[in-house]
Design a protein around this motif. Structure first.
Motif, short mmCIF file in Angstrom:
data_model
loop_
_atom_site.label_atom_id
_atom_site.label_comp_id
_atom_site.label_asym_id
_atom_site.label_seq_id
_atom_site.Cartn_x
_atom_site.Cartn_y
_atom_site.Cartn_z
N ARG A 55 1.30 -6.10 -1.00
CA ARG A 55 0.00 -5.46 -0.74
C ARG A 55 0.17 -4.10 -0.07
O ARG A 55 -0.55 -3.16 -0.37
CB ARG A 55 -0.87 -6.38 0.12
CG ARG A 55 -2.26 -5.82 0.35
CD ARG A 55 -3.20 -6.90 0.86
NE ARG A 55 -4.42 -6.32 1.33
CZ ARG A 55 -5.45 -5.98 0.57
NH1 ARG A 55 -5.38 -6.17 -0.73
NH2 ARG A 55 -6.54 -5.46 1.08
N ASP A 56 1.14 -3.96 0.83
CA ASP A 56 1.43 -2.65 1.43
C ASP A 56 1.77 -1.64 0.34
O ASP A 56 1.29 -0.50 0.36
CB ASP A 56 2.61 -2.73 2.39
CG ASP A 56 2.35 -3.52 3.66
OD1 ASP A 56 1.18 -3.59 4.09
OD2 ASP A 56 3.32 -4.05 4.22
N ILE A 57 2.61 -2.06 -0.60
CA ILE A 57 3.01 -1.17 -1.69
C ILE A 57 1.80 -0.79 -2.53
O ILE A 57 1.62 0.39 -2.88
CB ILE A 57 4.12 -1.81 -2.54
CG1 ILE A 57 5.40 -1.92 -1.71
CG2 ILE A 57 4.36 -1.03 -3.83
CD1 ILE A 57 6.49 -2.78 -2.34
N ALA A 58 0.94 -1.77 -2.81
CA ALA A 58 -0.23 -1.49 -3.64
C ALA A 58 -1.27 -0.63 -2.92
O ALA A 58 -1.78 0.35 -3.48
CB ALA A 58 -0.88 -2.81 -4.09
N VAL A 59 -1.59 -0.97 -1.67
CA VAL A 59 -2.69 -0.31 -0.96
C VAL A 59 -2.24 0.97 -0.26
O VAL A 59 -2.89 2.00 -0.36
CB VAL A 59 -3.35 -1.29 0.04
CG1 VAL A 59 -4.39 -0.60 0.88
CG2 VAL A 59 -3.96 -2.47 -0.71
N ARG A 60 -1.14 0.91 0.47
CA ARG A 60 -0.67 2.09 1.20
C ARG A 60 0.19 3.01 0.34
O ARG A 60 0.45 4.13 0.71
CB ARG A 60 0.13 1.68 2.42
CG ARG A 60 -0.68 0.95 3.46
CD ARG A 60 0.19 0.58 4.65
NE ARG A 60 -0.55 -0.24 5.59
CZ ARG A 60 0.02 -1.08 6.43
NH1 ARG A 60 1.34 -1.22 6.44
NH2 ARG A 60 -0.71 -1.78 7.26
N GLY A 61 0.65 2.49 -0.78
CA GLY A 61 1.49 3.27 -1.68
C GLY A 61 0.73 3.74 -2.90
O GLY A 61 0.27 4.88 -2.97
N VAL A 62 0.56 2.85 -3.85
CA VAL A 62 -0.04 3.20 -5.14
C VAL A 62 -1.47 3.71 -4.97
O VAL A 62 -1.83 4.76 -5.52
CB VAL A 62 0.00 1.99 -6.10
CG1 VAL A 62 -0.72 2.31 -7.40
CG2 VAL A 62 1.44 1.58 -6.35
N ALA A 63 -2.29 3.02 -4.21
CA ALA A 63 -3.70 3.43 -4.07
C ALA A 63 -3.84 4.79 -3.40
O ALA A 63 -4.82 5.50 -3.64
CB ALA A 63 -4.48 2.38 -3.27
N GLU A 64 -2.87 5.17 -2.58
CA GLU A 64 -2.91 6.48 -1.93
C GLU A 64 -2.16 7.54 -2.72
O GLU A 64 -1.95 8.65 -2.24
CB GLU A 64 -2.35 6.37 -0.50
CG GLU A 64 -3.26 5.58 0.41
CD GLU A 64 -2.77 5.54 1.85
OE1 GLU A 64 -1.80 6.25 2.19
OE2 GLU A 64 -3.37 4.79 2.64
N GLY A 65 -1.73 7.18 -3.94
CA GLY A 65 -1.10 8.16 -4.83
C GLY A 65 0.35 8.45 -4.55
O GLY A 65 0.89 9.44 -5.02
N LYS A 66 1.00 7.58 -3.81
CA LYS A 66 2.43 7.79 -3.54
C LYS A 66 3.24 7.49 -4.81
O LYS A 66 2.90 6.60 -5.58
CB LYS A 66 2.90 6.92 -2.38
CG LYS A 66 2.36 7.39 -1.04
CD LYS A 66 2.90 6.54 0.10
CE LYS A 66 2.56 7.06 1.47
NZ LYS A 66 1.16 7.25 1.76
N ALA A 67 4.32 8.21 -5.00
CA ALA A 67 5.19 8.01 -6.16
C ALA A 67 6.09 6.80 -5.95
O ALA A 67 6.25 6.31 -4.83
CB ALA A 67 6.04 9.26 -6.37
#
Length: 152
Positions: free
Chosen positions: A50-62
């Motif tokens: 969920r960290d990867i999805a919400v703090r990563g992908v959802a925030e546009g991180k590569a």
């Protein structure tokens, strides 16, 4: 019963310098939704799918963003020789589904999940933890605090 009787001992540990893609791949390989994050033989965080999805992908991180950019650095933990019922209650109070398990030298030796607590212990310890974890918001929610507004 002690935490050591129920915890999962075989863990993969991510580095804060790993990419979120490497962490996600490790999670997929070991069929887990969380990885402890370690550096210099010390626990420095936890990263979840969920960290990867919400703090990563959802925030546009590569995909090459670092685990340190999405992990939770404030890690709650328990000790392997603690009473399982007490730790289960704490999990509910702290609203966490998993706790890293440390020895008394603060070395990571396992992880305790709600599933581990529920297996063979009957409904009481797992129910206590789950009722607390299921409350909305909390310190470890993705937004960092209690939910407010419509539907809260």
């Amino acid at each position: 019963m002690k935490v050591s009787d129920k915890m999962t001992r075989n863990l993969r540990v991510a580095s804060p310098d790993d990419t979120i893609q490497q962490a996600a791949r490790s999670m997929a390989e070991c069929d887990a939704g969380v990885l402890p994050v370690g550096q210099d033989d010390r626990l420095v965080g936890m990263v979840t799918d969920r960290d990867i999805a919400v703090r990563g992908v959802a925030e546009g991180k590569a995909l090459d963003a670092k685990v340190r950019d999405v992990m939770t650095p404030d890690v709650k933990y328990c000790f392997e020789d603690e009473d399982l019922d007490q730790v289960s209650r704490r999990m509910g109070e702290q609203q966490v589904r998993r706790l890293p398990v440390m020895d008394r030298n603060k070395r990571l030796v396992g992880i305790l999940s709600l599933g581990d607590v529920a297996m063979g212990e009957g409904p009481k310890p797992a129910g206590d933890a789950l009722s607390g974890v299921s409350r909305p918001g909390g310190e470890h929610s993705q937004t960092g605090g209690p939910r407010t507004g419509p539907g809260a």
